[in-house]
Write an enzyme that holds these catalytic residues in place. Structure first.
Site, PDB file in Angstrom:
ATOM      1  CG  ASP A 148      -1.683   1.216   1.462  1.00 43.60           C
ATOM      2  OD1 ASP A 148      -2.303   1.693   0.486  1.00 43.60           O
ATOM      3  OD2 ASP A 148      -1.685   1.759   2.584  1.00 43.60           O
ATOM      4  CG  ASP A 195      -1.645   7.886   0.762  1.00 43.10           C
ATOM      5  OD1 ASP A 195      -1.009   8.926   0.974  1.00 43.10           O
ATOM      6  OD2 ASP A 195      -2.162   7.608  -0.339  1.00 43.10           O
TER       7      ASP A 195
END
Length: 220
Positions: free
Chosen positions: A8, A10
């Site tokens: 991922d 953020d």
């Protein structure tokens, strides 16, 4: 057998999420209000129609100029991010993945421009063979589409990939796609309730990537 890791962005590679929440909390407090985590937490790691400025108006019973609040939020956030680096252990995991012969992908609910700009500024962009963002799917996390597309891009089945996530929405997307999932929560997501996961780390710096993979594969 795990043949790839899929990150991922953020909150996992770069902790934008803690700064975003703290900036909003500052703005709310300047108006004598609070933004509860149980409200904001629902939008972390996904896309939402939630409007924090409208919510603030409802809390204080006053009309505010949303454009001014958005500009202040952007200014405060940019100032904070000027000195922010990758979370501990991130680059070590990327280097380890290369040494282990693993493919490296990324799946983010943010836009490609947002993700690529930060990755380049952090000198991490070239590690990733495949990047899939909100630009590539109709639905973002917790829908599994981003992770499914990332696996396809890497030429692998989802079950051959290990996803690293920090949010409940992200972890749910990875597991729905059929991937293994290790969570590495940040200070904002640490108290979230996570559904099914395969492993949890407080920081990537606490355990080497090879050991994480061994633990997950031994528990299959």
């Amino acid at each position: 057998m795990i043949k790839a890791i899929v990150f991922d962005f953020d909150g996992l590679i770069l902790d934008t999420e803690t700064h975003e929440y703290e900036v909003l909390q500052e703005i709310f407090q300047e108006h004598g209000s609070e933004l509860p985590m149980q409200v904001w937490g629902k939008v972390i790691g996904t896309s939402s129609n939630f409007n924090p400025y409208q919510y603030l108006e409802e809390q204080i019973g006053k009309t505010l100029v949303h454009e001014d609040l958005a500009a202040l939020r952007k200014e405060k956030f940019a100032k904070r991010m000027e000195t922010e680096g990758p979370r501990p252990g991130v680059e070590a995991y990327l280097l380890a993945a290369q040494d282990l012969g693993l493919k490296i992908g990324l799946a983010s609910s943010s836009s490609y421009q947002w993700v690529s700009t930060y990755l380049k500024s952090l000198n991490l962009f070239d590690y990733f063979e495949c990047i899939r963002t909100s630009d590539d799917v109709e639905k973002v996390k917790p829908d599994p589409a981003l992770y499914i597309k990332a696996a396809e891009c890497l030429g692998l089945k989802p079950e051959e990939c290990l996803a690293f996530e920090d949010s409940a929405n992200g972890a749910l997307a990875a597991k729905r796609a059929g991937m293994f999932c290790t969570i590495v929560p940040n200070s904002v997501t640490a108290h979230m309730e996570f559904a099914e996961i395969d492993h949890r780390l407080e920081s990537m710096a606490e355990m080497e990537l090879a050991e994480v993979i061994r633990k997950i594969q031994s528990n299959r």
